[in-house]
Design a protein around this motif. Structure first.
Motif: not given
Length: 78
Positions: A65-66, A72-75, A47-48, A32-35
């Motif tokens: 998984l982007l 953060g976490r959406a409902p 993006l690079q 998981g990658l949170l950007a």
């Protein structure tokens, strides 16, 4: 027989199903990658960085998984 199966895999362009692989091995092989993109951020640089993470993950057999939600976490929608 093994060689015939491998030849068929190559000629048909078969790729393993990630979901089936996860069920069989109990490993998702997903990182998981949170950007979080901020208004004053230089998007091409971000993006690079993400491309480097993705390329390295793929070299090691992982998928990415982007998530880009700023909070953060959406409902989940029901």
């Amino acid at each position: 027989m093994r060689r015939r199966v491998e030849d068929a895999v190559r000629s048909l362009g078969y790729t393993p199903n990630a979901g089936a692989r996860a069920l069989a091995t109990t490993r998702t092989m997903v990182i998981g990658l949170l950007a979080q993109f901020l208004p004053d951020e230089f998007a091409p640089a971000m993006l690079q960085y993400m491309l480097g993470v993705s390329d390295t993950a793929r070299e090691h057999g992982y998928d990415i998984l982007l998530a880009t939600d700023a909070t953060g976490r959406a409902p989940c929608a029901a």
